[in-house]
Design an enzyme around this catalytic site. Structure first.
Site: not given
Ligand code: 5GP
Ligand code: ZN
Length: 113
Positions: A93, A99
């Site tokens: 995360q 999300h």
């Molecule tokens: P996590 O790693 O927290 O589960 O997922 C965060 C997700 O957000 C990642 O898959 C990453 O690619 C995406 N992400 C990070 N920054 C941005 C952004 O500025 N715009 C979009 N559309 N996705 C983002």
């Protein structure tokens, strides 16, 4: 929340490829897609993550899953997709606004890494 990337996307301060929006959720394309379909379903209210969710968040958590199922249907990926919450830094995360990842359109491995 002021310093939250996804709150800024909801507010339109940072651009994103929006796929679906209603009064409760926003859905947009992940900036670094891990599959042909890689969408992020986020509640408009700022919830940090699954482990911070409270009993009163149950409805929005369920709603995010149903939105994912609807988009999975619309994108014809019902032969196999995943809905995933990364929970905590060790899981990967990196954004601390809840999300739900909707990932599909390719073969998946098990267990996930
Ligand atoms: P996590 O790693 O927290 O589960 O997922 C965060 C997700 O957000 C990642 O898959 C990453 O690619 C995406 N992400 C990070 N920054 C941005 C952004 O500025 N715009 C979009 N559309 N996705 C983002
Ligand atoms: Zn936020």
């Amino acid at each position: 929340m002021e310093d939250c990337l996804f709150c800024k996307i909801i507010a339109g301060k940072i651009p994103a490829k929006k796929v679906y929006e209603d009064d409760k959720v926003l859905v947009f394309e992940d900036i670094t897609p891990q599959a042909p379909t890689h969408l992020l379903i986020i509640p408009k209210q700022h919830i940090i993550g699954l482990k911070e969710a409270r009993p009163e968040d149950a409805e929005i958590l369920g709603y995010c899953q149903l939105v994912a199922a609807k988009l999975g249907r619309e994108r014809n990926i019902e032969d196999g997709y995943r809905t995933v919450y990364n929970v905590g830094a060790r899981s990967g995360q990196s954004v601390f606004h809840l999300h739900l990842h909707l990932i599909g359109g390719r073969d998946m491995k098990w267990p996930p890494g």
